[in-house]
Design an enzyme around this catalytic site. Structure first.
Site, PDB file in Angstrom:
ATOM      1  N   ASN A 243     -25.056 -49.343  58.587  1.00 21.03           N
ATOM      2  CA  ASN A 243     -26.230 -49.811  57.635  1.00 21.03           C
ATOM      3  C   ASN A 243     -26.615 -50.911  57.314  1.00 21.03           C
ATOM      4  O   ASN A 243     -27.571 -51.819  57.246  1.00 21.03           O
ATOM      5  CB  ASN A 243     -26.739 -48.507  57.540  1.00 21.03           C
ATOM      6  CG  ASN A 243     -28.597 -49.399  56.860  1.00 21.03           C
ATOM      7  OD1 ASN A 243     -29.835 -49.419  57.557  1.00 21.03           O
ATOM      8  ND2 ASN A 243     -28.737 -49.333  55.718  1.00 21.03           N
TER       9      ASN A 243
ATOM     10  N   TYR B  72     -27.813 -64.107  62.563  1.00 22.46           N
ATOM     11  CA  TYR B  72     -28.365 -62.444  62.711  1.00 22.46           C
ATOM     12  C   TYR B  72     -27.990 -62.065  64.233  1.00 22.46           C
ATOM     13  O   TYR B  72     -28.037 -60.742  64.545  1.00 22.46           O
ATOM     14  CB  TYR B  72     -29.941 -62.397  61.983  1.00 22.46           C
ATOM     15  CG  TYR B  72     -29.812 -60.270  62.185  1.00 22.46           C
ATOM     16  CD1 TYR B  72     -29.767 -60.306  60.652  1.00 22.46           C
ATOM     17  CD2 TYR B  72     -30.894 -60.578  62.853  1.00 22.46           C
ATOM     18  CE1 TYR B  72     -30.081 -58.396  60.733  1.00 22.46           C
ATOM     19  CE2 TYR B  72     -31.471 -59.062  62.832  1.00 22.46           C
ATOM     20  CZ  TYR B  72     -30.690 -58.857  61.054  1.00 22.46           C
ATOM     21  OH  TYR B  72     -31.443 -57.277  61.040  1.00 22.46           O
TER      22      TYR B  72
ATOM     23  N   LYS C 242     -25.722 -58.631  65.731  1.00 23.08           N
ATOM     24  CA  LYS C 242     -27.026 -57.776  65.838  1.00 23.08           C
ATOM     25  C   LYS C 242     -26.757 -57.394  67.940  1.00 23.08           C
ATOM     26  O   LYS C 242     -26.804 -56.392  68.384  1.00 23.08           O
ATOM     27  CB  LYS C 242     -27.991 -57.768  66.400  1.00 23.08           C
ATOM     28  CG  LYS C 242     -28.680 -57.634  64.412  1.00 23.08           C
ATOM     29  CD  LYS C 242     -27.903 -56.565  64.140  1.00 23.08           C
ATOM     30  CE  LYS C 242     -28.191 -55.944  61.958  1.00 23.08           C
ATOM     31  NZ  LYS C 242     -27.756 -54.908  62.112  1.00 23.08           N
TER      32      LYS C 242
HETATM   33  P1  NAI Z   1     -32.017 -53.473  53.233  1.00 24.80           P
HETATM   34  O1  NAI Z   1     -32.440 -54.823  52.333  1.00 24.80           O
HETATM   35  O2  NAI Z   1     -32.617 -52.512  52.144  1.00 24.80           O
HETATM   36  O3  NAI Z   1     -31.009 -52.488  53.125  1.00 24.80           O
HETATM   37  C1  NAI Z   1     -29.495 -53.478  53.831  1.00 24.80           C
HETATM   38  C2  NAI Z   1     -28.812 -52.762  52.249  1.00 24.80           C
HETATM   39  O4  NAI Z   1     -27.635 -52.991  52.931  1.00 24.80           O
HETATM   40  C3  NAI Z   1     -29.483 -52.667  50.948  1.00 24.80           C
HETATM   41  O5  NAI Z   1     -28.732 -51.975  50.565  1.00 24.80           O
HETATM   42  C4  NAI Z   1     -27.556 -53.180  50.603  1.00 24.80           C
HETATM   43  O6  NAI Z   1     -27.415 -53.516  49.054  1.00 24.80           O
HETATM   44  C5  NAI Z   1     -26.701 -53.552  52.167  1.00 24.80           C
HETATM   45  N1  NAI Z   1     -26.018 -54.184  51.395  1.00 24.80           N
HETATM   46  C6  NAI Z   1     -25.649 -55.582  51.946  1.00 24.80           C
HETATM   47  N2  NAI Z   1     -24.939 -56.350  51.862  1.00 24.80           N
HETATM   48  C7  NAI Z   1     -23.422 -55.498  51.888  1.00 24.80           C
HETATM   49  C8  NAI Z   1     -22.591 -54.971  51.124  1.00 24.80           C
HETATM   50  N3  NAI Z   1     -21.684 -56.572  51.556  1.00 24.80           N
HETATM   51  N4  NAI Z   1     -21.862 -54.063  51.618  1.00 24.80           N
HETATM   52  C9  NAI Z   1     -22.078 -52.947  50.737  1.00 24.80           C
HETATM   53  N5  NAI Z   1     -23.900 -52.466  51.073  1.00 24.80           N
HETATM   54  C10 NAI Z   1     -24.539 -53.998  51.440  1.00 24.80           C
HETATM   55  O7  NAI Z   1     -32.543 -54.103  54.217  1.00 24.80           O
HETATM   56  P2  NAI Z   1     -33.236 -53.047  55.536  1.00 24.80           P
HETATM   57  O8  NAI Z   1     -34.165 -53.515  56.754  1.00 24.80           O
HETATM   58  O9  NAI Z   1     -33.040 -51.508  54.787  1.00 24.80           O
HETATM   59  O10 NAI Z   1     -32.138 -53.109  56.518  1.00 24.80           O
HETATM   60  C11 NAI Z   1     -30.594 -52.440  56.724  1.00 24.80           C
HETATM   61  C12 NAI Z   1     -30.230 -52.499  58.430  1.00 24.80           C
HETATM   62  O11 NAI Z   1     -31.604 -52.143  59.737  1.00 24.80           O
HETATM   63  C13 NAI Z   1     -29.435 -53.999  58.164  1.00 24.80           C
HETATM   64  O12 NAI Z   1     -28.160 -53.824  58.988  1.00 24.80           O
HETATM   65  C14 NAI Z   1     -30.874 -54.549  58.891  1.00 24.80           C
HETATM   66  O13 NAI Z   1     -30.154 -55.749  59.336  1.00 24.80           O
HETATM   67  C15 NAI Z   1     -31.749 -53.691  59.819  1.00 24.80           C
HETATM   68  N6  NAI Z   1     -32.382 -53.457  60.541  1.00 24.80           N
HETATM   69  C16 NAI Z   1     -33.755 -54.170  59.875  1.00 24.80           C
HETATM   70  C17 NAI Z   1     -34.968 -54.158  60.520  1.00 24.80           C
HETATM   71  C18 NAI Z   1     -36.023 -54.111  59.341  1.00 24.80           C
HETATM   72  O14 NAI Z   1     -37.055 -54.592  59.659  1.00 24.80           O
HETATM   73  N7  NAI Z   1     -36.027 -54.439  58.339  1.00 24.80           N
HETATM   74  C19 NAI Z   1     -35.260 -54.534  62.018  1.00 24.80           C
HETATM   75  C20 NAI Z   1     -33.848 -54.137  62.546  1.00 24.80           C
HETATM   76  C21 NAI Z   1     -32.263 -54.073  61.876  1.00 24.80           C
END
Ligand code: NAI
Length: 253
Positions: free
Chosen positions: A89, A154, A158
């Site tokens: 994730n 991105y 994806k």
């Molecule tokens: P978010 O920013 O709350 O969560 C992302 C998490 O990944 C954070 O906890 C961050 O600290 C962690 N992270 C980032 N780089 C890291 C690394 N190198 N090592 C360990 N942890 C790391 O954002 P969200 O929205 O919850 O994103 C979760 C997933 O869902 C992501 O893959 C995002 O691309 C995907 N996504 C989100 C959407 C949205 O509308 N929010 C839509 C489609 C996909």
């Protein structure tokens, strides 16, 4: 509750599980009976999330781009119980004009959003293979279906993990390992906060254009992840499960 939906006796590893969608997936999996390990870069956030998630959650401070440290992480996790469910994730995004995108920015996104899920799945599947069972979930995006503004790198990643789920479904199926991706609609998280979707007008527009009206909630992804990881989905592999209130299947004008 239908017994097949239970995750009792299972251990899930959720990367980026301290916030947003990852946190909701961890929370729903715990509610379904799983033990959950969350990993991320910030100890304070992980600690805080674990306190809320309760006794069946534990955490390790871990940067998913540190590919050489996967075995060390998995050895630590395995000491208590091996990973039955991997949720790839963790993610980052850089939103900018295509012509301004620099190679090092592209590499940064690819490292987190494509290389890490690929290599971590390999490391975890190596262990699942021995046990002849396992479950891997990637998080894809509507950007794999609809052209979206200024998120080209991105989109590359994806689209890549969505394809990888299909490819691994084929290669890992014979070992009893199922592999799918989850495709979220717009979920209001830290990541979305950083985009131009945050203006009240844009948010309202999205809500109104969504056939089921409103925003996808992180919990919706959590519940879908529980389903995919559970025996209720025991014959489902290689799919991209879209949880978007109907946005991607509608003509929005
Ligand atoms: P978010 O920013 O709350 O969560 C992302 C998490 O990944 C954070 O906890 C961050 O600290 C962690 N992270 C980032 N780089 C890291 C690394 N190198 N090592 C360990 N942890 C790391 O954002 P969200 O929205 O919850 O994103 C979760 C997933 O869902 C992501 O893959 C995002 O691309 C995907 N996504 C989100 C959407 C949205 O509308 N929010 C839509 C489609 C996909």
């Amino acid at each position: 509750m239908m017994k097949e939906i239970s995750l009792e006796g299972k251990t899930a590893l959720v990367t980026g599980g301290a916030s947003g969608i990852g946190y909701a997936i961890a929370s729903e999996m715990i509610d379904a009976g799983a033990e959950v390990v969350i990993v991320g870069r910030r100890a304070d956030k992980l600690q805080e999330a674990t306190e809320k998630l309760g006794d069946r959650c534990r955490w390790y401070q871990f940067d998913v781009t540190h590919v050489d440290e996967y075995d060390q992480l998995l050895n630590q996790v395995d000491e208590k119980s091996p990973v039955d469910i991997l949720v790839n994730n963790a993610g980052i995004n850089i939103k900018k004009d295509f012509f301004d995108f620099r190679a090092e920015e592209f590499d940064r996104i690819v490292e987190t959003q494509a290389k890490a899920p690929f290599m971590l799945s390999q490391a975890v599947a190596e262990r699942m293979k021995e046990r002849k069972s396992g479950n891997i979930i990637f998080i894809s995006s509507l950007a794999t279906i609809l052209g979206m503004h200024e998120i080209q790198a991105y989109t590359v990643c994806k689209s890549g993990v969505k394809g990888l789920a299909r490819s691994l479904a084929r290669d890992l199926g014979p070992y009893g390992i199922r592999v799918n991706s989850l495709n979220p609609g717009f979920v209001y998280t830290d990541m979305l906060e950083k985009t131009n979707l945050k203006t009240p007008e844009r948010l309202k527009e999205i809500e109104e254009k969504t056939p089921l009206k409103g925003f996808t909630q992180a919990k919706d992804l959590g519940m879908a992840a529980v389903f995919l990881a559970s025996d209720a989905a025991r014959f489902i592999t290689g799919i991209d499960l879209v949880v978007d209130g109907g946005i991607s299947s509608s003509f929005l004008i």
